[in-house]
Motif scaffolding. Structure first.
Motif, PDB file in Angstrom:
ATOM      1  N   GLN A 171       0.880  -1.345   0.207  1.00 46.85           N
ATOM      2  CA  GLN A 171       0.456  -0.522  -0.315  1.00 46.85           C
ATOM      3  C   GLN A 171       1.128   1.365  -0.184  1.00 46.85           C
ATOM      4  N   PRO A 172       0.808   1.913  -1.206  1.00 51.69           N
ATOM      5  CA  PRO A 172       1.680   3.456  -1.335  1.00 51.69           C
ATOM      6  C   PRO A 172       1.546   4.337   0.198  1.00 51.69           C
ATOM      7  N   ILE A 173       2.681   5.252   0.820  1.00 55.93           N
ATOM      8  CA  ILE A 173       2.687   5.815   2.025  1.00 55.93           C
ATOM      9  C   ILE A 173       2.795   7.311   0.777  1.00 55.93           C
ATOM     10  N   VAL A 174       2.834   8.607   1.695  1.00 55.97           N
ATOM     11  CA  VAL A 174       2.291   9.484  -0.013  1.00 55.97           C
ATOM     12  C   VAL A 174       2.260  10.639   0.687  1.00 55.97           C
ATOM     13  N   VAL A 175       2.944  11.212   0.150  1.00 57.89           N
ATOM     14  CA  VAL A 175       2.932  12.665   0.401  1.00 57.89           C
ATOM     15  C   VAL A 175       1.122  13.729  -0.494  1.00 57.89           C
ATOM     16  N   MET A 176       0.393  13.630   1.357  1.00 56.93           N
ATOM     17  CA  MET A 176      -1.180  13.601   1.101  1.00 56.93           C
ATOM     18  C   MET A 176      -1.388  15.107   0.055  1.00 56.93           C
ATOM     19  N   GLY A 177      -0.335  15.238   0.188  1.00 61.33           N
ATOM     20  CA  GLY A 177      -1.097  17.018  -0.632  1.00 61.33           C
ATOM     21  C   GLY A 177      -0.668  16.726  -2.254  1.00 61.33           C
ATOM     22  N   SER A 178      -0.104  16.427  -2.334  1.00 63.08           N
ATOM     23  CA  SER A 178       0.545  15.551  -4.119  1.00 63.08           C
ATOM     24  C   SER A 178       0.353  14.466  -4.885  1.00 63.08           C
ATOM     25  N   GLY A 179       0.433  13.085  -3.512  1.00 61.62           N
ATOM     26  CA  GLY A 179       0.137  11.892  -3.798  1.00 61.62           C
ATOM     27  C   GLY A 179       1.140  11.260  -4.388  1.00 61.62           C
ATOM     28  N   ALA A 180       2.204  11.901  -4.305  1.00 60.60           N
ATOM     29  CA  ALA A 180       3.838  11.947  -4.617  1.00 60.60           C
ATOM     30  C   ALA A 180       3.695  10.082  -3.390  1.00 60.60           C
ATOM     31  N   ILE A 181       4.224   8.897  -4.228  1.00 55.93           N
ATOM     32  CA  ILE A 181       4.466   7.992  -3.445  1.00 55.93           C
ATOM     33  C   ILE A 181       6.241   7.667  -3.064  1.00 55.93           C
TER      34      ILE A 181
END
Ligand code: C2E
Ligand code: MG
Ligand code: MG
Ligand code: MG
Length: 294
Positions: A45-55
């Motif tokens: 499951q991806p863990i992301v920078v929530m603002g950008s969705g970057a993985i």
């Protein structure tokens, strides 16, 4: 339990206990076979920078498909594995498989980003001899640098057997492996413990994320957790982010990183790889992670 109106009820109680015990024994036997046959898989499951969705990385989540029962939730079979000692063999397999996966991801993203894999570790694994060696052997074998791995230990496991577990984690951190407290907020860490725990990251339990939009009190609690993490120099990741509202509130409260169905469900290995093959390795929020939620 079954006193009062006599034998019939007692017998029914006895029968259901019997069934439960038989089911559990069967599950144990099947799990032991699965360990020797290696019939587990990992989802990511991806863990992301929530603002950008970057993985940033992926959490590895073990999956077991029982021949007749179908998928058994890890919450169930991990508990059985811990009781029976099978957790050590399962944990070893998970570790090797996860490290192999991150080696592949880092090849795909070469020069662009360095995704990590976050691996759940049970207290039993930390207590068993040689855990630090196992981790560094797996890293060396796959040619992955220690920053490629984060280990997740639940808050309650960290509190249960501190001395031994803490020493192992401290040794792992010294070689550059990161450590996260999983399900933070569900245990009973005191402030003095938290200050001394050998960890880098705090994962805010889903029970906080899922109530944040409904209650100012929950918001204040999450804000306090984020503040505490900042004071202690820990990174924070929110678990179970299912809606844009939750994502935005978490952002406002100072929590930049998260994972949850809003961004992505846990993915099979091939799907995780193809995300990383994309030009940006971003997971845009899905339109509706849950029906009726914005
Ligand atoms: P966890 O480590 O807290 O993992 C997060 C769980 O939340 C996963 O459940 C994941 O599928 C689920 N989840 C993620 N995002 C959302 C969301 O937005 N909404 C909801 N409702 N759920 C979400 P899963 O895969 O069933 O795993 C349950 C637990 O089993 C894990 O909780 C972890 O404690 C344990 N587990 C899983 N894999 C392993 C493993 O390889 N080793 C060990 N020791 N434990 C594992
Ligand atoms: Mg976890
Ligand atoms: Mg968790
Ligand atoms: Mg959790």
């Amino acid at each position: 339990v079954a006193k009062g109106d006599g034998k019939r009820r007692w017998r029914r109680y006895e029968a259901s206990v019997h069934t439960a015990i038989v089911e559990r024994l069967e599950l144990r036997a099947a799990l032991a076979r699965a360990v020797s046959d290696r019939t587990f898989t990992l989802d990511y499951q991806p863990i992301v920078v929530m603002g950008s969705g970057a993985i940033l990385g992926f959490e590895a989540l073990v999956r077991w498909r029982h021949p007749t029962l179908g998928f058994v939730p890890p919450a169930e079979f991990i508990a059985i594995a811990e009781e029976t000692g099978l957790i050590e063999a399962i944990g070893d397999w998970v570790l090797h498989e996860a490290v192999r996966a991150v080696a592949g991801w880092r090849q795909i993203r070469a020069g662009r980003a360095t995704p990590y894999v976050s691996v759940n570790v049970s207290a039993h694994q930390l207590r068993a001899a040689g855990f630090v060696d196992k981790v560094s052997t797996a890293l060396t074998a796959a040619g992955v640098d220690p920053s490629g791995v984060m280990l997740e230990i639940t808050e309650s496991a960290l509190l249960r057997d501190d001395d031994r577990a803490w020493a192992e984690l401290a040794a792992l951190r010294r070689i550059g492996v990161r450590v996260a407290i999983d399900d933070f907020g569900t245990g009973f860490s005191s402030l003095s413990y938290l200050q001394r725990m050998p960890v880098d990251v705090l994962k805010i339990d889903r029970s906080f994320t899922s109530t944040i939009s409904g209650s100012p009190r929950q918001r204040a609690l999450v804000e306090a957790i984020v503040g505490l993490a900042g004071t202690l120099g820990l990174e924070v990741i929110a678990e179970g982010v299912e809606s844009r509202v939750e994502r935005d509130l978490l952002g406002d409260l100072g929590c930049p990183y998260g994972q949850g169905f809003l961004f992505s469900r846990p993915l099979a290995g091939a799907a995780a790889k193809s995300l990383l093959r994309g030009p940006t390795a971003v997971v845009p929020p899905v339109r509706s992670a849950l029906p009726g939620r914005s």
